[in-house]
Design an enzyme around this catalytic site. Structure first.
Site, PDB file in Angstrom:
ATOM      1  N   ASP B 411       1.114  -1.176  -0.088  1.00  0.00           N
ATOM      2  CA  ASP B 411      -0.063  -0.074  -0.018  1.00  0.00           C
ATOM      3  C   ASP B 411       0.917   1.147   0.129  1.00  0.00           C
ATOM      4  O   ASP B 411       2.302   0.851   0.154  1.00  0.00           O
ATOM      5  CB  ASP B 411      -0.745  -0.004   1.246  1.00  0.00           C
ATOM      6  CG  ASP B 411      -1.499   1.032   1.581  1.00  0.00           C
ATOM      7  OD1 ASP B 411      -2.444   1.658   0.549  1.00  0.00           O
ATOM      8  OD2 ASP B 411      -1.405   1.540   2.778  1.00  0.00           O
ATOM      9  N   ARG B 593      -1.230  14.863  -2.811  1.00  0.00           N
ATOM     10  CA  ARG B 593      -2.535  14.344  -2.725  1.00  0.00           C
ATOM     11  C   ARG B 593      -3.646  15.644  -3.090  1.00  0.00           C
ATOM     12  O   ARG B 593      -3.437  16.531  -2.238  1.00  0.00           O
ATOM     13  CB  ARG B 593      -3.000  13.663  -1.478  1.00  0.00           C
ATOM     14  CG  ARG B 593      -2.140  12.608  -1.174  1.00  0.00           C
ATOM     15  CD  ARG B 593      -2.000  12.244   0.345  1.00  0.00           C
ATOM     16  NE  ARG B 593      -3.403  11.799   0.758  1.00  0.00           N
ATOM     17  CZ  ARG B 593      -3.975  10.334   0.823  1.00  0.00           C
ATOM     18  NH1 ARG B 593      -2.654   9.790   0.499  1.00  0.00           N
ATOM     19  NH2 ARG B 593      -4.931  10.246   1.318  1.00  0.00           N
ATOM     20  N   ASP B 675      -3.951   6.552  -5.677  1.00  0.00           N
ATOM     21  CA  ASP B 675      -3.584   8.043  -6.325  1.00  0.00           C
ATOM     22  C   ASP B 675      -3.807   7.976  -7.911  1.00  0.00           C
ATOM     23  O   ASP B 675      -3.997   6.763  -8.460  1.00  0.00           O
ATOM     24  CB  ASP B 675      -2.193   8.212  -6.102  1.00  0.00           C
ATOM     25  CG  ASP B 675      -1.919   8.809  -4.512  1.00  0.00           C
ATOM     26  OD1 ASP B 675      -2.790   9.206  -3.983  1.00  0.00           O
ATOM     27  OD2 ASP B 675      -0.681   8.328  -3.942  1.00  0.00           O
ATOM     28  N   GLY B 733      -6.519   1.403 -12.095  1.00  0.00           N
ATOM     29  CA  GLY B 733      -7.431   0.665 -11.806  1.00  0.00           C
ATOM     30  C   GLY B 733      -8.635   0.240 -12.834  1.00  0.00           C
ATOM     31  O   GLY B 733      -8.951  -0.861 -12.728  1.00  0.00           O
ATOM     32  N   LYS B 767      -7.346  -4.449  -4.800  1.00  0.00           N
ATOM     33  CA  LYS B 767      -6.034  -4.639  -3.966  1.00  0.00           C
ATOM     34  C   LYS B 767      -6.172  -6.293  -3.737  1.00  0.00           C
ATOM     35  O   LYS B 767      -5.141  -6.980  -3.998  1.00  0.00           O
ATOM     36  CB  LYS B 767      -6.054  -4.159  -2.559  1.00  0.00           C
ATOM     37  CG  LYS B 767      -5.820  -2.584  -2.871  1.00  0.00           C
ATOM     38  CD  LYS B 767      -5.338  -2.000  -1.272  1.00  0.00           C
ATOM     39  CE  LYS B 767      -5.196  -0.384  -1.461  1.00  0.00           C
ATOM     40  NZ  LYS B 767      -4.909   0.194  -0.417  1.00  0.00           N
ATOM     41  N   ASP B 787      -1.082  -0.539   5.921  1.00  0.00           N
ATOM     42  CA  ASP B 787      -1.603   0.000   7.366  1.00  0.00           C
ATOM     43  C   ASP B 787      -2.902   0.150   7.537  1.00  0.00           C
ATOM     44  O   ASP B 787      -3.279   0.478   8.717  1.00  0.00           O
ATOM     45  CB  ASP B 787      -0.592   1.236   7.454  1.00  0.00           C
ATOM     46  CG  ASP B 787      -1.307   2.279   6.788  1.00  0.00           C
ATOM     47  OD1 ASP B 787      -1.726   2.087   5.743  1.00  0.00           O
ATOM     48  OD2 ASP B 787      -1.415   3.327   7.250  1.00  0.00           O
TER      49      ASP B 787
END
Lengths: 308, 1090
Positions: B411, B593, B675, B733, B767, B787
């Site tokens: 990640d 971001r 992102d 994605g 994922k 995380d």
């Protein structure tokens, strides 16, 4: 709930906990290895040679007698052995059995060491190991117990030997044929009034003690007597043959042997040392040459595939 | 009604929980509510013995050895005394039972502490102290500040306005920030004495494990009010910043969400373990073959010779030998028993203890510890010194699997980065501001300019879900500048802080109002609705009413792609959007971001219509979320654009070095991030995942056909050529959805050649799918590291899951097998601890299999010469103690201390990881060659003694004869010593403990032998045999030469391999010993690893 948080207690920063204990990290580098190979060769070959010589010095005379017609069970016969090499005292007289499975599971366990140590065993279940020879008619009455019980004691070798040279009887010494520890501690006669049926009259009889130390292989020797004089020329052994071996294709022998510091006639250990010594020596030399002709530089990064 | 109809009816009926009568223990009785006493223990003091044994005998090996024990209990057929197999089995059972018992006792202590904690429960007249375990469903309970909740409670009121309270849920989901909860309006007006008199009923849904969803109804008289997760206090959470809370207990004990969430994670097994299992089966088959051979030949022997041997069968004057059937059975059973030790019984227990020890050493490793920078604040508000924190191992089963890792899926946010967001830049109304964090915008407003800056800052300060720390002291905000914000999302804190530095200070949010301080002036906006952020919506909005202008305003922020679609038509075609998009892409290239901020005004009648429908939706019990989401979607449209923000998330220290090291270790690293493509590529470069000398291929298709085209092109230009250069891949994605659906194989063809992969714009669900695709089709070991809660699925999908204790809570860490503090520790975990564990466990296992095979196969060879009767050669006691005393320590110490290459060399040479990665240390071939070695040794042991005694068993110069017992004691001595010397050849790292362990084991053998041979009453057969041996020169000569004969080939092969076909590890060992060790201390530390 188990600890979900990261460990926050500070572990002692010791070499042990950090796995950084000082350590010896031996690696096989050519120098020491070649030297050890050669040294082993140099040490082992002579040791082996000495043992082979010792084995050769042993004079051993062997004679089978169960196949002689006159030596059939129940008869007395003479077996002649020609000692062409002088046998120095002490000379040991053995009997040898072949195809006799003293190491058979059924046989090995069939004894009761308490009885043999002179202890009066009154409990029938304690004789379990002696199966199938526990008592007469498998009776639970201590007076019917075999003394000693078990297959080993009941099948004791009972041929007897008398040795003659010319007309003279050679004196045979019986003391000292058994292990000292066996004689002192393991075998004691039970009290005279001990109940039971005596199979062996004297538990401290060394012939009995020798028999009770069962052999490891199906062909074995057992020490019979010690002869305290030099022997040469022809000797006659008068055998009283009582022990049947035909049913299981057994063989009976008489063996006369001298000993050396290493024991009897068996060159195995000597050859083993010589062969291992030679292999080490040859490897050492071969590697020495290889090392001189085309040495591999130790720790040379060029052998690291990933750094190419 | 037909049966079918009935079933359908039953299906449709909403499952419901018995209705809870508030404060009425009598009527609640018999409704099947659980008690609140919890018990997480497996056993109690009465059933421990029985249940533990039951658990242990579910292991096949234990059953196997139990069967052997039963065989040995039958004296007429057993070649062994019962003790030989009983004692080791008891040893194994006791060790395991002690371990289990200890763990269970710790659980019991924790349970009893929480069961006996005291709470205030209304007993009809007053609140009296009641132990947690006696609390019942329906009780009215009062929780005080800092008290953990004893069960799941619907709260009615608190001491704070509007019945709000703050709760810390770190025990539940690991999130350390405070969450605000709010009581229903119907109850938060009632005073304490009214509440305890309340005649009400609560209807709840059936107990379930969803921590974040709850639906229920509160029924007071005829009225019923909806209840949601906002009123449900969960067991395990803690009341904070609130003096008291009154509520009713609804779920107790096992029905609580916490209990329902406590599931054991799926057990994972390592490759080594699986191969060990199969090897053991292989050995068992080998044993069966031997048993059959022994049985056949034993029966033949019996028929030919055995039954005619009168000395074996005499019985009261006649012979009584076994029939052929009985002989077959006896032989079979006794061979089965005597060869049982070919399988090392203690190995499984040894491995368990070993893995726990390895885990402890990992947890102790100071190079995997981390001390946070800055000064955290504790509960009382005082600053505390940061503590050094250490990693933790959740599943030590996988220690050796770490060494086989081929793919790492990581990640980004919080894993590679700090997840400490800093407001970096913003674009407002088409103008760029680079220094907003230092009050640039405030100065801009001070100068009398606006250009949308006011609304922008207003949005920042109002549109979020952050909470002010210690907000109950809002009355006199003397020190506004010191306000600290807490939020589930670190981005929000950064945004609030940015607003604060520009004098738009968010002060507090009640259920009715949002209070902000705009450039020194208090503003209270009436709060109408909050439409929360979720990873599906990727936006949040807040609906407020300006009390002065009476305008209804909707402020919103969200991901740029989502928000752009929701702009008004006018904005969509405007130049402002174009400008803003330019800025956004610029920010992305810098790896920042971005978020888009919007606002819109809602006409009153539109609002009123919306509000009534929204309220109705919020009281629905079924489909509440769907309905609310639909309404939110309806209103969150036609926005005016305010601007965009850019937040920087710094890379953690050492991340580029760690990634570089992992790539060089032949591990493929994939970064999976939500992102944008530009941001992701930029981050890829900055963390060295993408490198300038490696060509990057990009798949960013919008249709499955385009995706196919792009894949084909990449294959033809990069894969099919002769030149096998490395490539890196970037995929988004959307393309991934096509890939996962249609082009999996072609994609993997590229991926397997890729040095590194960046997946951008990936949804959390994808994922896990990516990991699954790679895992199932490449059959390589995959590791996931993350995380956040959204990484959990990926962590659980991979062979090895690694969690990072992060700012987003510890959910990921709890779902993981290894929980780290920083990403850079991963290199050490994998390449050093993983490698060593592999080297250690494989050697420990191989050695254990070897030693049992070498020592006990001798029994079979001996049986050839004992009439195939499986008479034991060794003394029973030496067999018993072999596995538990004098050969058990070296494999254990190998597995704890062995190191093949020094750490410093591994740190400097990442390429050496390849050496362990293909598991060649524990291939079937390797195991087989070890077992072949063992076979050879067993031949040496037996035929050595055979030839020594062949034709001449005279052992000393006094003509004495040895016999069976001496033969056995010779053999066991040189066999045991050879086995221990074999360990010395294998061990590369001799620290003082290993020295003691190995040489001590030899000494222990000699001591045992001497002790056993002195006990005449118990072991008469052995009496003085060993003493006798010790007096023989032949004995020493024999032991020495046997060790040499057995180990000379092992030693020579080792030496030739090193000299003629050196492997990397050999070179590095030499390099270290010859170059490094003498010049420097072995404590050289490399910067990249610390």
């Amino acid at each position: 709930m188990s600890s979900k948080e990261p460990h926050s207690k500070r572990p002692a920063n010791t070499a042990f906990k950090q796995q950084r204990l000082k350590a010896w990290e031996p690696i096989l580098t050519p120098g020491p290895v070649i030297i050890s190979f050669i040294i082993i060769g140099i040490v082992f070959i002579p040791i082996g040679a000495v043992m082979i010589t010792a084995s050769k010095d042993v004079v051993e005379k062997i004679a089978r007698y169960d196949n002689l017609d006159e030596c059939s069970v129940g008869s007395v016969c003479n077996v002649t052995i020609n000692v062409d090499q002088e046998m120095k005292a002490p000379v040991y007289l053995y009997y040898r059995l072949e195809n006799f499975y003293q190491n058979h599971r059924r046989y090995v366990k069939s004894r009761n060491d308490d009885q043999l140590r002179g202890v009066i065993v009154k409990d029938y279940s304690a004789l379990q190991d002696c199966d199938p020879l526990k008592s007469e008619g498998d009776s639970q009455d201590p007076s019917k117990f075999y003394l000693p019980c078990g297959l080993i004691a009941s099948s004791m070798f009972n041929d007897t030997f008398i040795m003659r040279q010319g007309n003279k009887t050679v004196p045979l010494q019986k003391e000292g044929i058994a292990w000292t520890s066996d004689k002192e501690k393991k075998f004691k006669n039970p009290p005279a009034d001990a109940p039971g049926i005596r199979i062996i009259p004297d538990f401290e009889d060394e012939d009995f003690i020798v028999w009770m130390r069962t052999a490891g292989l199906p062909d074995f020797k057992k020490l019979y007597r010690i002869i305290n004089q030099d022997i040469s020329g022809e000797v006659t052994i008068q055998v009283t043959s009582n022990y049947p071996v035909d049913s299981f294709d057994g063989k009976k022998y008489i063996v006369l042997s001298t000993t050396t510091w290493i024991g009897g006639k068996n060159p195995f250990l000597g050859y083993a040392y010589v062969i291992v010594g030679c292999i080490c020596f040859v490897q050492g030399i071969a590697f020495f040459i290889k090392h001189k002709v085309s040495p591999r530089k130790l720790g040379d990064p060029k052998y690291l595939e990933f750094s190419k | 009604m037909t049966l079918k109809q009935r079933i359908l009816r039953r299906k449709k009926a909403r499952p419901s929980y018995p209705i809870v009568d508030v404060n009425n223990r009598l009527t609640n009785k018999g409704k099947g509510f659980k008690v609140n006493e919890i018990s997480t223990t497996k056993y109690n003091r009465y059933n421990f013995l029985f249940k533990n044994l039951y658990e242990q005998f579910r292991r096949v090996t234990n059953i196997y050895f139990l069967a052997i024990c039963i065989i040995t209990l039958i004296p007429s057929i057993s070649p062994l005394s019962p003790a030989t197999s009983l004692i080791p089995l008891i040893f194994v059972l006791v060790v395991t039972a002690i371990k289990e018992g200890f763990e269970d006792f710790r659980r019991y202590q924790a349970d009893s502490e929480s069961n006996n904690r005291e709470y205030l429960v209304w007993d009809g007249t007053a609140f009296s102290k009641v132990k947690s375990k006696d609390i019942q469903v329906g009780d009215i309970i009062k929780i005080l500040n800092h008290q953990p909740f004893p069960s799941d409670i619907i709260m009615f009121n608190t001491n704070l306005d509007d019945g709000i309270c703050y709760v810390e849920t770190s025990q539940l989901d690991g999130e350390t920030n405070l969450k605000m909860f709010k009581a229903n309006q119907e109850t938060n007006t009632l005073a304490e004495d009214q509440l305890v008199q309340l005649k009400a009923q609560v209807e709840c849904e059936l107990p379930n494990n969803n921590l974040y969803k709850f639906k229920g109804k509160l029924m007071i008289g005829e009225q019923s009010y909806s209840l949601s997760e906002k009123q449900l206090m969960l067991r395990g959470a803690k009341l904070r910043n609130t003096d008291w809370l009154i509520g009713v207990v609804v779920y107790c004990g096992k029905d609580t969400k916490l209990s329902l969430n406590q599931k054991n994670p799926p057990s994972k097994f390592s490759t080594v373990e699986k191969r060990l299992g199969r090897s053991v089966i292989g050995i068992f088959c080998f044993k069966l073959v031997l048993v059959l051979i022994g049985t056949t030949l034993g029966t033949i022997f019996h028929e030919r010779t055995g039954k005619d041997s009168w000395y074996l069968w005499r019985h009261d004057g006649y012979l009584e030998s076994d029939g052929i059937g009985l002989t077959i059975v006896k032989r079979f059973v006794s061979y089965f028993a005597i060869l049982s030790f070919l399988i090392p019984m203690s190995l499984m227990v040894t491995l368990e203890v070993v893995k726990v020890s390895q885990a402890k050493f990992m947890e102790w490793d100071k190079f995997m510890s981390y001390k946070e920078k800055g000064t955290p604040i504790d509960e009382t508000g005082a600053t505390v010194q940061p503590v050094k924190k250490y990693m933790s191992v959740k599943n030590s089963n996988l220690n050796d699997e770490l060494a086989l890792v081929k793919y790492i899926f990581s990640d980004k946010t919080g894993t590679l980065t700090e997840n400490k967001m800093v407001f970096s830049k913003c674009s407002i109304n088409g103008a760029m501001f680079n220094n907003a964090i230092n009050g640039e915008l405030y100065e801009y407003l001070q100068k009398g300019q606006d250009d949308g800056v006011y609304q922008f800052l207003f949005n920042l300060s109002i549109c979020h879900a952050a909470v002010v720390e210690n907000s109950n002291t809002t009355e006199d905000q003397l020190n506004i500048a010191n306000i600290k914000y807490q939020s589930q999302s670190p981005d929000e804190v950064a945004l609030c802080d940015a607003a604060k530095f520009n004098q738009f200070i968010f002060v507090n949010r009640s259920t009715t109002h949002v209070y902000i301080n705009v450039m020194g002036q208090q503003v209270a906006m009436e709060l109408l609705a909050i439409m929360e952020f979720s990873s599906d919506r990727r936006r949040m909005s807040i609906l407020v009413k300006d009390p002065q202008s009476q305008k209804i305003l909707l402020y919103s922020k969200g991901a740029d792609s989502v928000m752009m679609e929701r702009l008004s038509q006018q904005e969509k075609s405007g130049a402002l959007l174009q400008k803003t998009i330019e800025h956004i892409s610029e920010y992305s290239k810098e790896g920042l971001r971005t978020l888009l901020l919007c606002r819109k005004e809602i006409p009153l009648q539109v609002y009123e219509d919306f509000a009534s429908r929204y309220h109705n939706a919020s009281t629905l019990i079924e489909h509440r979320e769907e309905e609310m989401e639909r309404l939110q979607d309806e209103i969150e449209r036609d926005f005016d654009l305010l601007g965009c923000t850019a937040i920087e998330d710094k890379l953690q220290d050492g991340v580029p070095e760690a990634i570089d090291y992992l790539l060089k270790s032949n591990i493929k690293v994939w970064i999976i991030t939500g992102d944008k493509q530009e941001t992701a590529i930029n981050i890829g470069y900055s963390c060295k995942l993408l490198q300038s000398h490696v060509p990057v291929v990009i798949i960013n298709a919008t249709s499955t056909e385009q995706c196919q085209e792009q894949i084909n092109e990449i294959i033809s230009t990069h894969i099919q050529g002769q030149d096998h250069h490395k490539i890196s891949m970037v995929i988004n994605g959307e393309s991934l959805t096509f890939v996962l659906k249609d082009h999996g194989d072609a994609f993997l063809r590229i991926a397997s050649r890729c040095h590194s992969v960046v997946c951008c714009r990936v949804t959390p669900l994808q994922k896990a799918l990516i990991v699954k695709l790679v895992k199932t089709s490449t059959k390589q070991v995959c590791l996931s590291i993350g995380d956040g809660a959204n990484d959990v699925s990926m962590i659980q999908e991979a062979h090895i899951g690694v969690g990072i204790f992060g700012n987003e809570g510890t959910q990921a860490a709890r779902a993981s097998d290894y929980a780290l503090l920083r990403f850079r520790h991963l290199t050490r975990l994998v390449t050093i601890h993983g490698r060593y564990s592999m080297v250690r466990n494989s050697l420990c296992i191989k050695f254990s299999l070897y030693k049992n095979m070498a020592f006990f196969l001798v029994q079979f060879w001996f049986s050839i010469f004992s009439g195939w009767t499986s008479q034991t050669l060794y003394l029973d006691w030496l067999i018993t103690l072999f596995n538990i005393l004098y050969t058990s320590v070296p494999p254990f110490f190998i597995a704890v201390f062995e190191k093949d290459i020094n750490e410093t060399q591994i740190e400097k040479n990442p390429g050496v990881f390849k050496d362990v990665q293909d598991c060649h240390l524990f291939k079937y071939r390797t195991i087989f060659s070890w077992l072949t070695g063992a076979f050879y040794h067993s031949l040496v042991f037996f035929f050595g003694i055979y030839f020594l005694l062949y034709n001449d068993d005279v052992v000393n110069q006094w003509g004495k004869i040895g016999g069976l017992d001496m033969m056995g004691s010779f053999t066991s001595t040189f066999a045991a010593l050879t086995i221990l010397f074999k360990a010395t050849i294998e061990i590369k790292n001799w620290n003082v403990i290993v020295h003691i362990g190995v040489w001590g084991s030899m000494l222990v053998y000699l001591i045992i032998a001497l002790v056993l041979n002195a006990i005449i009453t118990q072991i008469p057969l052995m009496y003085m045999v060993f003493n006798f041996n010790m007096s023989l020169l032949k004995f020493y000569l024999m032991v020495i030469i046997m060790i040499f004969i057995a180990l000379l080939p092992d030693f020579s092969i080792k030496f030739y391999r090193r000299m003629l076909y050196p492997k990397e590890k050999h070179i590095l060992q030499e390099y270290y010993v010859m170059k490094v060790k003498d010049n420097k201390s072995p404590d050289v530390e490399l910067t990249s690893m610390k």
